[in-house]
Design an enzyme around this catalytic site. Structure first.
Site, short mmCIF file in Angstrom:
data_model
loop_
_atom_site.label_atom_id
_atom_site.label_comp_id
_atom_site.label_asym_id
_atom_site.label_seq_id
_atom_site.Cartn_x
_atom_site.Cartn_y
_atom_site.Cartn_z
N VAL A 249 0.82 -1.21 0.00
CA VAL A 249 0.00 0.00 0.00
C VAL A 249 0.86 1.26 0.00
O VAL A 249 0.73 2.13 -0.87
CB VAL A 249 -0.95 0.00 1.21
CG1 VAL A 249 -1.74 1.28 1.28
CG2 VAL A 249 -1.90 -1.20 1.12
N ALA B 266 -0.25 -7.33 10.36
CA ALA B 266 -0.01 -8.77 10.53
C ALA B 266 1.33 -9.18 9.93
O ALA B 266 2.05 -10.01 10.49
CB ALA B 266 -1.15 -9.56 9.88
N HIS C 226 2.37 3.40 10.55
CA HIS C 226 1.18 3.14 11.37
C HIS C 226 1.68 2.75 12.75
O HIS C 226 2.66 2.03 12.88
CB HIS C 226 0.32 2.05 10.76
CG HIS C 226 -1.00 1.83 11.44
ND1 HIS C 226 -1.77 2.87 11.90
CD2 HIS C 226 -1.67 0.69 11.74
CE1 HIS C 226 -2.89 2.37 12.44
NE2 HIS C 226 -2.84 1.06 12.36
N GLY D 232 -0.71 5.31 -0.60
CA GLY D 232 0.55 5.48 -1.28
C GLY D 232 0.37 5.92 -2.72
O GLY D 232 1.20 6.66 -3.28
N ASP E 201 -6.47 7.22 13.37
CA ASP E 201 -6.54 6.52 12.10
C ASP E 201 -7.75 5.58 12.06
O ASP E 201 -8.52 5.59 11.10
CB ASP E 201 -5.25 5.73 11.87
CG ASP E 201 -5.24 5.00 10.54
OD1 ASP E 201 -5.20 5.68 9.51
OD2 ASP E 201 -5.28 3.76 10.54
N GLU F 157 -11.07 5.98 9.65
CA GLU F 157 -11.49 4.96 8.70
C GLU F 157 -12.94 4.54 8.92
O GLU F 157 -13.69 4.35 7.96
CB GLU F 157 -10.57 3.74 8.80
CG GLU F 157 -9.18 3.98 8.26
CD GLU F 157 -8.24 2.83 8.48
OE1 GLU F 157 -7.17 2.83 7.87
OE2 GLU F 157 -8.58 1.91 9.27
N SER G 90 -24.41 29.18 -5.02
CA SER G 90 -25.57 30.07 -5.05
C SER G 90 -25.98 30.47 -3.63
O SER G 90 -25.67 29.78 -2.66
CB SER G 90 -26.75 29.37 -5.73
OG SER G 90 -27.24 28.31 -4.92
#
Length: 359
Positions: free
Chosen positions: A29, A90, A113, A142, A197, A201, A259
């Protein structure tokens, strides 16, 4: 550490990284965006990834050369002065023994993280006392980090220093934060990064916005509006027109450039939405904090199938066992079988653009 809330590129001392090798561990990521931006900014960067994996192939396609700038995870960690540990939560737990052995004195361990360090008693990620432990958490994927970098823009990031063994951890984290493509840096700590975080989410980034989309869409449909009209008034106009303009110019600009009817309506209703949703956000934050504190990350209300990532042992229960009875690895090595877990920065589709398949 200096007491500075907002930092810009002018605050970075890039000399602190001269002659240092930065190893980006993980090419999922955050890895591609951060490593490519660092490389393009002139830093000495290598990538550590499992050979033969899809991510290895992606790294090769992005220009990383096996044996020169692309290595197996352990070799990259051994070569590096700064180890950017960008595997999933993990994955970090599973690979940690291979990383820890190469954390020699004076090195830096970098996260995007805070989970692994904040709950180190459960994850087993306990760095040696003679290395710096730092964090840069870009506020987006990323992919966005890379795209904005190529556009000459930056994606804001939080930064933190958990452990300053060298006396240069602050200088290192600021230089790295700007180097990966941050627009500016704001201070946090590892625990606050995890809480904010996870709240984000589940809140405005995904959970809340999907809930608001569904509520407005259903209301319009129940009052006779067509699926096309309900979809476009709910999703299309916001995502394709308004939010890009808010991103570029801010909310005040939006008020000034819509507007008078829209202005009046927004002023009449925004506080009602705030008051209606604030109790939900307060409940959400309390639940995030309680689940993390009580270890409910590894617990569910219903029976689940849990699998040990190390040996494959399967367990059925509401919570994962504290220790795998086969390989003796801790609870943090268990994950849900076929569990869908949205990783930080992963792309999420709220709906398709086919109005007859909206949800």
């Amino acid at each position: 550490m200096q007491n500075m809330e907002i930092l810009h590129d002018s605050d970075a001392d890039f000399g602190v990284l001269n002659g240092k090798t930065i190893a980006v561990i993980g090419y999922g990521v955050q890895g591609p965006g951060q490593s490519l931006n660092l490389r393009d900014n002139g830093f000495r960067v290598i990538v550590g990834q499992r050979e033969g994996s899809a991510s290895w192939d992606k790294a090769v396609a992005d220009g990383w050369v096996p044996g020169q700038t692309l290595f197996g995870i352990e070799e990259a960690a051994e070569r590096a002065t700064i180890i950017q540990y960008l595997l999933s939560d993990a994955g970090q737990i599973a690979v940690w023994p291979s990383i820890k052995k190469h954390l020699t004195p004076g090195k830096a361990l970098y996260f995007s993280h805070g989970f692994g360090i904040t709950y180190k008693e459960r994850t087993g990620i306990v760095p040696p006392a003679d290395v710096d432990v730092i964090l840069i958490a870009p506020k987006g994927s990323g992919t966005s980090l890379r795209r904005m970098f190529l556009q000459g823009r930056g994606l804001n990031s939080s930064y933190a220093v958990f452990q300053d063994a060298t006396g240069r951890a602050f200088e290192r984290v600021v230089a790295l934060g700007i180097g990966v493509g941050s627009g500016y840096l704001f201070e946090t700590d590892f625990k606050r990064e995890v809480y904010s975080d996870l709240t984000g989410e589940r809140g405005t980034l995904m959970g809340a916005i999907q809930g608001i989309f569904a509520a407005q869409y259903d209301t319009l449909r129940a009052n006779g509006h067509t699926p096309s009209e309900a979809f476009n008034e709910t999703v299309e106009e916001l995502t394709q027109s308004l939010m890009p303009l808010v991103s570029e110019n801010g909310m005040d600009w939006m008020y000034a450039n819509c507007s008078t009817t829209a202005q009046r309506g927004a002023l009449d209703w925004w506080k009602k939405f705030r008051d209606a949703t604030k109790p939900v956000f307060e409940e959400l934050y309390r639940e995030v904090a309680a689940n993390l504190k009580d270890g409910k990350v590894f617990a569910r209300e219903e029976q689940q199938v849990w699998i040990c990532r190390n040996c494959g042992y399967t367990y059925i229960g509401k919570s994962a066992p504290m220790k795998c009875p086969v390989c003796a690895h801790p609870q943090s090595f268990f994950e849900l079988k076929n569990g869908r877990r949205i990783r930080k920065g992963a792309a999420v589709s709220f709906c398709t653009k086919k109005e007859n398949n909206f949800w």
